[in-house]
Design a protein around this motif. Structure first.
Motif, PDB file in Angstrom:
ATOM      1  N   ILE A 237     -42.980   2.875  27.701  1.00  0.00           N
ATOM      2  CA  ILE A 237     -43.203   1.603  28.402  1.00  0.00           C
ATOM      3  C   ILE A 237     -42.016   1.303  29.307  1.00  0.00           C
ATOM      4  N   VAL A 238     -40.797   1.482  28.787  1.00  0.00           N
ATOM      5  CA  VAL A 238     -39.593   1.236  29.591  1.00  0.00           C
ATOM      6  C   VAL A 238     -39.549   2.188  30.789  1.00  0.00           C
ATOM      7  N   ILE A 239     -39.873   3.453  30.556  1.00  0.00           N
ATOM      8  CA  ILE A 239     -39.846   4.432  31.651  1.00  0.00           C
ATOM      9  C   ILE A 239     -40.872   4.074  32.718  1.00  0.00           C
ATOM     10  N   ASP A 240     -42.092   3.705  32.288  1.00  0.00           N
ATOM     11  CA  ASP A 240     -43.128   3.344  33.257  1.00  0.00           C
ATOM     12  C   ASP A 240     -42.726   2.108  34.062  1.00  0.00           C
ATOM     13  N   THR A 241     -42.038   1.188  33.421  1.00  0.00           N
ATOM     14  CA  THR A 241     -41.595  -0.017  34.134  1.00  0.00           C
ATOM     15  C   THR A 241     -40.568   0.342  35.196  1.00  0.00           C
ATOM     16  N   LEU A 242     -39.615   1.201  34.844  1.00  0.00           N
ATOM     17  CA  LEU A 242     -38.587   1.605  35.816  1.00  0.00           C
ATOM     18  C   LEU A 242     -39.167   2.475  36.922  1.00  0.00           C
ATOM     19  N   ASN A 243     -40.250   3.190  36.635  1.00  0.00           N
ATOM     20  CA  ASN A 243     -40.885   4.008  37.668  1.00  0.00           C
ATOM     21  C   ASN A 243     -41.685   3.173  38.652  1.00  0.00           C
TER      22      ASN A 243
ATOM     23  N   ALA B 117     -42.091   0.866  41.567  1.00  0.00           N
ATOM     24  CA  ALA B 117     -41.191   0.638  42.709  1.00  0.00           C
ATOM     25  C   ALA B 117     -40.686  -0.795  42.753  1.00  0.00           C
ATOM     26  N   ARG B 118     -41.458  -1.732  42.246  1.00  0.00           N
ATOM     27  CA  ARG B 118     -41.058  -3.134  42.281  1.00  0.00           C
ATOM     28  C   ARG B 118     -39.869  -3.405  41.368  1.00  0.00           C
ATOM     29  N   TYR B 119     -39.729  -2.617  40.277  1.00  0.00           N
ATOM     30  CA  TYR B 119     -38.683  -2.875  39.299  1.00  0.00           C
ATOM     31  C   TYR B 119     -37.691  -1.720  39.190  1.00  0.00           C
ATOM     32  N   ALA B 120     -37.667  -0.843  40.184  1.00  0.00           N
ATOM     33  CA  ALA B 120     -36.834   0.354  40.102  1.00  0.00           C
ATOM     34  C   ALA B 120     -35.350   0.007  40.045  1.00  0.00           C
ATOM     35  N   ASN B 121     -34.949  -1.099  40.659  1.00  0.00           N
ATOM     36  CA  ASN B 121     -33.533  -1.456  40.688  1.00  0.00           C
ATOM     37  C   ASN B 121     -33.108  -2.352  39.519  1.00  0.00           C
ATOM     38  N   ARG B 122     -33.994  -2.554  38.541  1.00  0.00           N
ATOM     39  CA  ARG B 122     -33.668  -3.400  37.387  1.00  0.00           C
ATOM     40  C   ARG B 122     -32.873  -2.618  36.346  1.00  0.00           C
ATOM     41  N   ASN B 123     -32.011  -3.352  35.614  1.00  0.00           N
ATOM     42  CA  ASN B 123     -31.156  -2.752  34.596  1.00  0.00           C
ATOM     43  C   ASN B 123     -31.840  -2.912  33.233  1.00  0.00           C
ATOM     44  N   ILE B 124     -32.550  -1.854  32.792  1.00  0.00           N
ATOM     45  CA  ILE B 124     -33.272  -1.893  31.529  1.00  0.00           C
ATOM     46  C   ILE B 124     -32.771  -0.728  30.677  1.00  0.00           C
ATOM     47  N   ASP B 125     -32.208  -1.012  29.513  1.00  0.00           N
ATOM     48  CA  ASP B 125     -31.713  -0.001  28.582  1.00  0.00           C
ATOM     49  C   ASP B 125     -32.591   0.036  27.344  1.00  0.00           C
ATOM     50  N   PHE B 126     -32.697   1.253  26.785  1.00  0.00           N
ATOM     51  CA  PHE B 126     -33.489   1.434  25.571  1.00  0.00           C
ATOM     52  C   PHE B 126     -32.618   2.060  24.491  1.00  0.00           C
ATOM     53  N   HIS B 127     -32.776   1.614  23.245  1.00  0.00           N
ATOM     54  CA  HIS B 127     -32.057   2.196  22.104  1.00  0.00           C
ATOM     55  C   HIS B 127     -32.958   2.095  20.871  1.00  0.00           C
ATOM     56  N   CYS B 128     -32.687   3.006  19.917  1.00  0.00           N
ATOM     57  CA  CYS B 128     -33.511   3.035  18.703  1.00  0.00           C
ATOM     58  C   CYS B 128     -32.672   3.506  17.535  1.00  0.00           C
TER      59      CYS B 128
END
Length: 480
Positions: free
Chosen positions: A335-341, A343-354
């Motif tokens: 989900i995080v990868i699809d969001t960053l892919n 184009a509207r949100y490509a420049n957003r800072n989204i980190d994932f951890h588990c």
């Protein structure tokens, strides 16, 4: 309260019976007093005493060959009783007299003796009693008369049938009077007992007519009922206020979503009219550009309609979960990868951890993806581009926790309680925010359908943290 009410009614019945009995006793006493006043005390006691006196007076009479005489004691007793004496032979002739009135007879026939005994003599104005004196070979009769007005004799004649009818009539009158008195007393007691019921009925009518400002002082045997009426009134007032607030929110939401739908429809209609117009000649590139815009707006409308449909199905619990065993870590990471892919949100800072690379759980992958995407999407559209968004997955005991956290604007305290309500849109909505406004409500319902829950903590200008808890083992309740 039931036993108190029953006891109160029983006490009322007992009091009515006791009061009626006491009233009957007082009536009998009063009648007896009136009878004594009218007839005097000699009617019963003195009459018996006079008869005894006459019968025993024979001992004061002396019969001798020389004639009839009377002792001095007898004379004294007659004077004390205001009485006179006549002694008669068998023929009714007066042989001896003492203090006899002037108009008294000197000879009595049997009928005269009967009349004298039954009635007051008109000549002597005396009440006469008859006695007998036995001699050696002869029996004498004697009359003792008294002028005392307190001492009188009444001769009664009666018919048993008349007495029976009189007694029956008297019993009916007593029953009727006692019944009327009992009804009056019962009316007074019932009025006192039922007065609170009228207030309760009136209060219920007021509530039925949507007048929820009803309040009664909780006291008396109906204390609990009055208290419950007050609680119901307060709850109805709160419910009415909540309904009005929800209606207002719904109207605002309808206005917002109508505006959001009209905008893409206007674009679709405008470009379609341009492409249809024969006066315009478009190049292939322009046609493709317009077609792309129409497609984009159509997809947006489709998403809005799907949100409305999904929200309705979740709300009515008609959504059947298509559960499969999936790696929840990989699902959220994608989900995080699809969001960053995008184009509207490509420049957003989204980190994932588990905490673990693999955490298997039985869920409806499509719905969970929708729920988590809504949270990430809200973190994006409600904050500036510089905001950092943290998405994490961890396992704790028999639960899986999915966290979406940002360091952005935060949410006001008065909005925290409503962010999962349908039709609610926060005040921090950015320009990128479009859609039905049902995203957070849909997320909440999806998580609830999986047996989990959603919690949110936020502080203004510090950021927001939203956590989803999903149980690893949860059996779905199917609705028929």
């Amino acid at each position: 309260m039931k036993w108190k009410l029953t006891g109160r009614y029983l006490l009322s019945v007992v009091l009515i019976v006791v009061i009626v009995i006491i009233m009957n006793i007082f009536v009998l006493i009063w009648l007896n007093i009136q009878q004594l006043k009218l007839n005097g005390p000699l009617l019963h006691s003195e009459d018996n005493s006079a008869v005894s006196f006459v019968r025993s007076f024979a001992g004061q009479i002396r019969v001798s060959p020389s004639g009839i005489s009377m002792t001095d004691q007898g004379k004294a007793e007659l004077q004390n009783k205001q009485a006179w004496l006549q002694v008669l032979d068998e023929d009714g002739k007066v042989l001896y007299g003492y203090d006899v009135p002037e108009k008294a007879k000197t000879k009595y026939t049997p009928m005269d003796i009967i009349q004298t005994y039954k009635y007051v003599e008109e000549e002597t104005l005396s009440t006469v009693f008859i006695g007998e004196k036995a001699g050696a070979d002869y029996r004498y009769s004697y009359l003792i008369g008294t002028k005392d007005r307190n001492l009188q004799r009444y001769v009664l004649t009666y018919d048993y049938r008349v007495i029976g009818r009189t007694i029956r009539l008297g019993i009916l009158v007593v029953i009727a009077v006692d019944g009327f008195v009992a009804l009056c007393i019962a009316y007074i007691f019932s009025k006192r007992l039922t007065r609170p019921l009228h207030a309760l009925i009136n209060g219920i009518k007021q509530l039925a007519h949507k007048n929820y400002h009803v309040y009664y002082e909780s006291k008396g045997v109906y204390k609990e009922v009055f208290h419950n009426i007050n609680v119901l009134s307060q709850n109805l007032q709160a419910g009415e206020q909540e309904r009005k607030k929800l209606d207002q929110m719904k109207e605002e939401w309808i206005g917002n979503i109508s505006h959001d739908i009209k905008t893409p429809l206007a674009s679709i209609q405008g470009y379609a009219e341009m492409m249809k117009d024969k006066d315009y000649q478009f190049s292939i590139e322009e046609m493709r550009e317009y077609a792309e815009i129409i497609e984009s707006k159509s997809l947006y409308l489709r998403d809005v309609i799907e949100d409305l449909n999904l929200s309705t199905r979740l709300k009515n619990k008609k959504m059947m979960l298509n559960k499969k065993n999936v790696n929840i870590v990989g699902l959220v990471r994608n989900i995080v990868i699809d969001t960053l892919n995008d184009a509207r949100y490509a420049n957003r800072n989204i980190d994932f951890h588990c905490s673990n690379e693999v955490i298997n759980i039985d869920v409806d992958g499509i719905l969970i993806r929708r729920a988590v995407s809504n949270l990430i999407y809200n973190a994006i559209v409600h904050n500036d581009e510089q905001v950092a968004i943290q998405v994490g997955v961890k396992k704790s005991g028999l639960d899986v926790w999915i966290c979406v956290q940002d360091n952005g604007k935060g949410i006001r305290e008065d909005e925290l309680e409503r962010i999962f309500d349908r039709y609610y849109r926060g005040t921090n909505t950015g320009e990128l925010h479009k859609g039905s406004g049902l995203g957070m409500a849909i997320t909440h319902d999806i998580v609830k359908a999986h047996g989990g829950d959603v919690s949110v903590t936020s502080e203004l200008h510090q950021g927001t943290r939203i956590e989803i808890r999903l149980p690893i083992f949860f059996k779905e309740e199917r609705n028929s």
